[in-house]
Design an enzyme around this catalytic site. Structure first.
Site, PDB file in Angstrom:
ATOM      1  CG  ASP A 164      -1.774  -1.151   1.443  1.00  0.00           C
ATOM      2  OD1 ASP A 164      -1.425  -2.241   0.956  1.00  0.00           O
ATOM      3  OD2 ASP A 164      -2.818  -1.003   2.095  1.00  0.00           O
ATOM      4  CE  LYS A 216      -4.820   1.676   3.698  1.00  0.00           C
ATOM      5  NZ  LYS A 216      -3.530   1.087   4.117  1.00  0.00           N
ATOM      6  CE  LYS A 238      -6.182  -1.806   3.667  1.00  0.00           C
ATOM      7  NZ  LYS A 238      -4.751  -2.171   3.768  1.00  0.00           N
TER       8      LYS A 238
END
Length: 227
Positions: A94, A158, A187
């Site tokens: 990430d 995300k 996410k």
């Protein structure tokens, strides 16, 4: 939300990104992830090799946080860190985009950065998630960043690091999903501390959840189901 306990657990990235985390903390994190069947553990890049070894044979992925938690490193530094994490065993990462560049509306920079990091992930055949840190962005800035993701196609966009001034909201999840397109998942992370929080994010369109409260949430669901 028609999910079983096992299915819900499989959406969680079990997280420990604290500066003071020790080997014992990572062992506990990995043991819990193995026991509950979480999707991954999310850690900073240093403990990646350690966690990958601890999780051997479990099916739980080892994920690294890149450019964390501010995103204010160069593209080259993020690329190096991502590749280094892969070399140490990361199975997903990430990375935080350069939030300042989004605020400047320098979307060409954001696209080049995303292409570079997604390229590292594709070369390593691993999952890439792009963190927006939505608490600092306007609705239009979220839309524009999501549109870029729709072109570049990371695996996930995300919402948050969990270190910003606020975490995920269902409105931001829905907005990101709408504008990133069908090929990019969302996410939700930051502030997901209860079963109700998780339920709201999933119903908004999230297919992965980042939280350090995954066990509490699963136990809440277990209680609700009477299992």
């Amino acid at each position: 939300m028609n999910l079983t306990l096992k299915e819900l657990a499989g959406l969680f990235d079990h997280t420990n990104l604290r500066a003071d985390a020790t080997r014992g903390d990572f062992q506990k994190l990995c043991d819990e992830a193995r026991e509950y069947g979480f999707a991954s553990v999310a850690v900073n890049s240093y403990p990646v090799a350690m966690c990958r070894e601890m999780l051997k044979g479990s099916g739980v992925l080892t994920g690294a946080a890149i450019g964390f938690p501010l995103g204010q490193t160069t593209v080259e530094a993020k690329v190096f860190e991502a590749q280094n994490a892969i070399d140490r065993g990361a199975q997903e990462f990430d990375y935080l985009l350069n939030v300042g560049k989004v605020k400047e509306h320098d979307y060409g920079y954001i696209e080049r950065e995303m292409e570079a990091l997604v390229g590292v992930a594709r070369k390593g055949n691993i999952i890439c998630k792009v963190i927006f840190e939505t608490c600092y962005l306007t609705e239009n800035e979220i839309i524009e960043a999501a549109k870029i993701a729709g072109l570049v196609k990371p695996d996930f966009v995300k919402t948050s690091t969990g270190f910003g001034i606020a975490g995920a909201t269902p409105e931001h999840v829905t907005l990101m999903k709408k504008h990133a397109g069908r090929e990019v998942q969302v996410k939700a992370a930051g502030g997901i501390r209860s079963y109700q929080d998780a339920k709201i994010m999933i119903e908004a369109g999230a297919t992965r959840l980042g939280s350090s409260s995954g066990i509490k949430i699963i136990e809440e669901m277990r209680h609700i189901l009477g299992e």
